[in-house]
Design an enzyme around this catalytic site. Sequence first.
Site, PDB file in Angstrom:
ATOM      1  N   CYS A 132       0.284  -1.084   0.214  1.00 21.78           N
ATOM      2  CA  CYS A 132      -0.060   0.468  -0.060  1.00 21.78           C
ATOM      3  C   CYS A 132       0.749   1.111   0.325  1.00 21.78           C
ATOM      4  O   CYS A 132       0.242   2.577  -0.566  1.00 21.78           O
ATOM      5  CB  CYS A 132      -0.449  -0.111   1.389  1.00 21.78           C
ATOM      6  SG  CYS A 132      -2.149   1.605   1.362  1.00 21.78           S
ATOM      7  N   CYS A 133       1.909   0.883   1.036  1.00 22.10           N
ATOM      8  CA  CYS A 133       2.800   2.660   0.462  1.00 22.10           C
ATOM      9  C   CYS A 133       3.566   2.077  -0.486  1.00 22.10           C
ATOM     10  O   CYS A 133       3.944   3.610  -1.032  1.00 22.10           O
ATOM     11  CB  CYS A 133       4.244   2.141   2.103  1.00 22.10           C
ATOM     12  SG  CYS A 133       3.252   2.413   3.821  1.00 22.10           S
ATOM     13  N   CYS A 217      -0.748   8.880   6.978  1.00 24.07           N
ATOM     14  CA  CYS A 217      -2.447   8.327   6.683  1.00 24.07           C
ATOM     15  C   CYS A 217      -3.646   7.866   7.844  1.00 24.07           C
ATOM     16  O   CYS A 217      -2.550   8.072   9.089  1.00 24.07           O
ATOM     17  CB  CYS A 217      -2.050   7.183   6.071  1.00 24.07           C
ATOM     18  SG  CYS A 217      -1.636   7.511   4.103  1.00 24.07           S
ATOM     19  N   CYS A 220      -2.898   4.811   9.354  1.00 23.68           N
ATOM     20  CA  CYS A 220      -2.288   4.477   9.656  1.00 23.68           C
ATOM     21  C   CYS A 220      -1.056   4.960  11.200  1.00 23.68           C
ATOM     22  O   CYS A 220      -0.151   4.905  11.358  1.00 23.68           O
ATOM     23  CB  CYS A 220      -0.787   4.275   9.156  1.00 23.68           C
ATOM     24  SG  CYS A 220      -1.321   2.683   7.695  1.00 23.68           S
ATOM     25  N   CYS A 245       7.749   3.917   6.152  1.00 21.48           N
ATOM     26  CA  CYS A 245       7.096   3.345   4.598  1.00 21.48           C
ATOM     27  C   CYS A 245       8.179   3.341   4.025  1.00 21.48           C
ATOM     28  O   CYS A 245       7.417   3.055   2.172  1.00 21.48           O
ATOM     29  CB  CYS A 245       5.793   4.754   4.604  1.00 21.48           C
ATOM     30  SG  CYS A 245       7.475   6.766   4.500  1.00 21.48           S
TER      31      CYS A 245
HETATM   32  S1  SF4 Z   1       0.545   4.809   6.019  1.00 17.29           S
HETATM   33 FE1  SF4 Z   1      -0.724   3.742   5.569  1.00 17.29          FE
HETATM   34  S2  SF4 Z   1      -2.263   4.097   4.042  1.00 17.29           S
HETATM   35 FE2  SF4 Z   1      -0.804   5.668   4.186  1.00 17.29          FE
HETATM   36  S3  SF4 Z   1       0.597   4.580   2.118  1.00 17.29           S
HETATM   37 FE3  SF4 Z   1       1.071   3.450   4.243  1.00 17.29          FE
HETATM   38  S4  SF4 Z   1      -0.158   1.556   4.411  1.00 17.29           S
HETATM   39 FE4  SF4 Z   1      -1.403   3.006   2.600  1.00 17.29          FE
END
Ligand code: SF4
Length: 251
Positions: A132-133, A217, A220, A245
């Site tokens: 996701c990151c 985010c 998170c 991240c």
């Molecule tokens: S911090 Fe969380 S929501 Fe944001 S990009 Fe990374 S995993 Fe995805």
Amino acid sequence: MTSSLISSRNTPAKAPDLLANASAEFAAKLAETQALVRRAAAEYAPVTQASSLGAEDVVITHLINSLQLDIPVFVLETGALHTETLALLERTQAHSHALIRVFKPEQDSVIQFVRNKGQDAIFKSVELRKECCGIRKMAPLARALKGQKAWITGLRQEQSTARAEVPLQDDSEVATKGLHKFNPLAQWTWGDVWHYIAENQVDYNPLHDQFFPSIGCAPCTRAISLGEAFRAGRWWWEEETAKECGLHVKT
Ligand code: SF4
């Protein structure tokens, strides 16, 4: 809540009231920071500032503006930021002299990830969270840094053990990425950051008033409690060593 956390008007104290506490060397550190940011603009153009709109980053943007440097700022708008962060982004775009560029993830990639891995995938494994990151942060970061010679970050040595050796200027990725990295607040304390914000009345993310020292985010990030580490609220369900991240992980 103790009385020290209550202002005289019986409203909760703000982060600058609680946290501003300049170290003895603050004046020297500020002068060094200003000189470094000036040098980055003069000798390493095109250079850009990466801003998460956290406390360190609003200080650096304020310095860029007050020194009238030609350093555009970029923000990774992941599509999962807090409403408070988005509101600060709007205010910053409206008031900053420096150009504020916003980079977003590819919508198709986000949709495919959620469809294939599930809405709560980021909580299932470190690998899925990093995927996701990768989609929401790393791919937009690559676009933001394309064609740049250097970038400026708000990394500080105090933030975590992984960042304890952060230098003011990092040339370790010039060979692999062609990028110099400046960390002008590397030696600042948290008290120094908030002293600067208080002294200069810098606009900041109100989540800092609610004990979010490090803001990413929304899904998170959580507030921390007294005694918890600075980045304890980031990916709090993961082991300490996994908590980056990828933006500042060396290859
Ligand atoms: S911090 Fe969380 S929501 Fe944001 S990009 Fe990374 S995993 Fe995805």
